[in-house]
Design a protein around this motif. Structure first.
Motif, PDB file in Angstrom:
ATOM      1  N   GLY A  39       6.987  -5.210  -7.674  1.00  9.80           N
ATOM      2  CA  GLY A  39       6.575  -3.932  -7.109  1.00  9.80           C
ATOM      3  C   GLY A  39       6.619  -2.877  -8.073  1.00  9.80           C
ATOM      4  O   GLY A  39       7.362  -2.814  -9.029  1.00  9.80           O
ATOM      5  N   ILE A  40       6.033  -1.645  -7.775  1.00 13.74           N
ATOM      6  CA  ILE A  40       6.192  -0.292  -8.490  1.00 13.74           C
ATOM      7  C   ILE A  40       6.505   0.775  -7.705  1.00 13.74           C
ATOM      8  O   ILE A  40       6.513   0.717  -6.303  1.00 13.74           O
ATOM      9  N   ASP A  41       6.478   1.925  -7.958  1.00 18.32           N
ATOM     10  CA  ASP A  41       6.853   3.017  -7.329  1.00 18.32           C
ATOM     11  C   ASP A  41       5.764   3.441  -6.683  1.00 18.32           C
ATOM     12  O   ASP A  41       4.651   3.704  -7.186  1.00 18.32           O
ATOM     13  N   ARG A  42       5.725   3.761  -5.242  1.00 18.27           N
ATOM     14  CA  ARG A  42       4.611   4.228  -4.740  1.00 18.27           C
ATOM     15  C   ARG A  42       3.857   5.525  -5.003  1.00 18.27           C
ATOM     16  O   ARG A  42       2.678   5.532  -5.337  1.00 18.27           O
ATOM     17  N   ALA A  43       4.715   6.140  -5.678  1.00 16.83           N
ATOM     18  CA  ALA A  43       4.296   7.461  -6.124  1.00 16.83           C
ATOM     19  C   ALA A  43       3.228   7.317  -7.454  1.00 16.83           C
ATOM     20  O   ALA A  43       2.578   8.326  -7.965  1.00 16.83           O
ATOM     21  N   GLU A 315      -2.123   5.316   3.933  1.00 19.29           N
ATOM     22  CA  GLU A 315      -0.641   5.205   3.481  1.00 19.29           C
ATOM     23  C   GLU A 315      -0.259   3.645   3.523  1.00 19.29           C
ATOM     24  O   GLU A 315       0.270   3.199   2.471  1.00 19.29           O
ATOM     25  N   ARG A 316      -0.530   3.042   4.443  1.00 20.11           N
ATOM     26  CA  ARG A 316      -0.373   1.603   4.316  1.00 20.11           C
ATOM     27  C   ARG A 316      -1.001   0.674   3.288  1.00 20.11           C
ATOM     28  O   ARG A 316      -0.382  -0.100   2.381  1.00 20.11           O
ATOM     29  N   VAL A 317      -2.250   1.109   2.736  1.00 15.19           N
ATOM     30  CA  VAL A 317      -2.981   0.488   1.759  1.00 15.19           C
ATOM     31  C   VAL A 317      -2.056   0.861   0.334  1.00 15.19           C
ATOM     32  O   VAL A 317      -1.831  -0.016  -0.479  1.00 15.19           O
ATOM     33  N   GLY A 318      -1.730   2.092   0.089  1.00 11.04           N
ATOM     34  CA  GLY A 318      -0.788   2.507  -0.946  1.00 11.04           C
ATOM     35  C   GLY A 318       0.617   1.773  -1.063  1.00 11.04           C
ATOM     36  O   GLY A 318       0.881   1.492  -2.001  1.00 11.04           O
ATOM     37  N   GLN A 319       1.294   1.707  -0.001  1.00 10.34           N
ATOM     38  CA  GLN A 319       2.414   0.872   0.133  1.00 10.34           C
ATOM     39  C   GLN A 319       2.300  -0.545  -0.327  1.00 10.34           C
ATOM     40  O   GLN A 319       2.888  -0.939  -1.040  1.00 10.34           O
ATOM     41  N   LEU A 320       1.149  -1.246   0.349  1.00  7.59           N
ATOM     42  CA  LEU A 320       0.994  -2.488  -0.098  1.00  7.59           C
ATOM     43  C   LEU A 320       0.514  -2.752  -1.490  1.00  7.59           C
ATOM     44  O   LEU A 320       1.059  -3.634  -2.323  1.00  7.59           O
ATOM     45  N   MET A 324       2.706  -4.831  -4.267  1.00  7.27           N
ATOM     46  CA  MET A 324       2.206  -5.814  -5.049  1.00  7.27           C
ATOM     47  C   MET A 324       1.996  -5.555  -6.625  1.00  7.27           C
ATOM     48  O   MET A 324       1.368  -6.381  -7.256  1.00  7.27           O
ATOM     49  N   GLY A 325       2.540  -4.435  -6.768  1.00 13.85           N
ATOM     50  CA  GLY A 325       2.379  -4.173  -8.405  1.00 13.85           C
ATOM     51  C   GLY A 325       0.934  -3.541  -8.809  1.00 13.85           C
ATOM     52  O   GLY A 325       0.523  -3.614 -10.127  1.00 13.85           O
ATOM     53  N   ALA A 326       0.079  -2.940  -8.046  1.00 15.57           N
ATOM     54  CA  ALA A 326      -1.128  -2.771  -8.335  1.00 15.57           C
ATOM     55  C   ALA A 326      -1.135  -1.125  -8.152  1.00 15.57           C
ATOM     56  O   ALA A 326      -1.552  -0.548  -7.236  1.00 15.57           O
TER      57      ALA A 326
END
Length: 365
Positions: A39-43, A315-320, A324-326
């Motif tokens: 995972g990475i930062d959502r920002a 928002e959910r797509v961004g969180q996913l 996943m680190g994308a």
């Protein structure tokens, strides 16, 4: 009007199907392999994608649904207000009815009236002429055109066409003669790699595979029939799922590492939630069309609820992606995915080895 009655039947039966789960959904065959430290930062996540000349805020759009009736006008108004508020692109339902019966035009033009600055796509069937295509684009001041292929639906439809021989030539004329981009799509029975190749050779640059698992127009048209011996129920569930189409597209080098960068593949058909969006993009789709899932909200709850749903999905797509680190939707193509069930059997029969899809993160590292 008989045609308007048919459109009302379509809305009613499509809405009813949302409460009747499909017997098979290809997305259930796809498992994303979880890496707990990826995972990475959502920002740091960007959900935007490039589709043709456009930049979309998220890798999904409201794909074509309805028009031609008062109920359709209510639905299109709600969808248009919600897409205007969120910046999500929207396609109309098939505008052919408005060419034949101009009095139904307001049920379509309401989209541009409520969404004057957003990305709006007109929609028409592949059996129509270049002149018809220009007319529907002008009617909506549309940014592009969805051109749908629906031979299975037409076959079951009591008043449907039975001559599909001119379709490819008409598609080529529209692709070369229209001043706005076109997206050729199925209506829920899927586009094979062979069909995608034919479309690309005809000058098409964007195609939506629009597979089975969502609204089933063969079932809808059969339910409109009188019953008895005049029955097409054996075509219920006919076609390939979006997942199968994306696997086939990989076999045809339309998605994946060897894909033509000038040909864009979208996917739709049975998309229920943001994870299905992410799965589709991970399998090679640039973006994903959603219809039935949004239809139910727009029909029963209206524009405000639809706006909330679109905002939640973004928002959910961004969180996913962050989980996943994308950092971008394109980076999802390096996630590891496991293909199981009927989709795995489909890939095997078509000669595609899907085991490499389960090891893609190693190649990216």
């Amino acid at each position: 009007m008989i045609v308007s009655s048919r459109k009302e039947d379509h809305i009613r039966l499509a809405a009813e199907q949302q409460d009747q789960p499909a017997s098979y959904r290809g997305f259930d065959d796809i498992e994303i392999l979880h890496h707990a430290l990826a995972g990475i930062d959502r920002a740091q996540v960007d959900t935007s994608v490039t589709v043709g000349p456009w930049t979309w805020r998220a890798p999904f759009y409201v794909t074509g649904m309805t028009g031609g009736t008062e109920t359709a006008m209510t639905i299109n108004r709600a969808l248009a207000r919600a897409t205007a508020a969120t910046g999500i692109p929207m396609a109309s339902g098939s505008i052919g009815i408005a060419l034949d019966y101009p009095e139904t035009s307001p049920s379509f033009t309401v989209i541009r009236e409520e969404n004057p600055d957003g990305i709006v796509l007109a929609n028409i069937g592949a059996g129509r002429s270049l002149d018809d295509a220009k007319r529907v684009v002008d009617l909506l001041s549309a940014d592009g055109l969805q051109l749908h292929l629906n031979s299975v639906q037409e076959t079951v439809m009591p008043e449907g066409s039975r001559d599909f021989s001119a379709w490819l030539g008409l598609v080529e004329q529209i692709a070369s003669g229209l001043d706005v981009p076109i997206i050729v799509k199925e209506v829920g029975f899927g586009l094979s790699a062979k069909t995608l190749t034919e479309l690309k050779n005809a000058g098409v640059t964007i195609a939506d595979v629009a597979g089975s698992g969502g609204t089933d127009f063969a079932k809808i048209e059969n339910d409109r029939r009188s019953g008895g011996h005049d029955d097409y129920s054996y075509l219920n569930g006919f076609g390939s799922s979006a997942v199968q189409c994306l696997l086939d597209a990989r076999l045809g080098h339309h998605v994946g590492p060897n894909a033509d960068p000038n040909f864009t593949v979208l996917a739709s058909g049975g998309v229920r939630h943001p994870l299905d969006v992410v799965k589709s993009v991970a399998m090679g789709a640039r973006a994903v069309g959603v219809a039935g899932t949004f239809l139910k909200v727009a029909l029963s709850e209206g524009a405000d609820a639809m706006t909330e749903v679109l905002e939640i999905w973004m928002e959910r797509v961004g969180q996913l992606q962050a989980m996943m680190g994308a950092a971008t939707p394109g980076a999802l193509e390096y996630t590891d995915i496991l293909v199981r069930g009927r989709s795995r059997e489909f890939a095997d029969l078509r000669g595609l080895d899907v085991r490499a899809l389960a090891r893609r993160s190693q190649e990216a590292s």
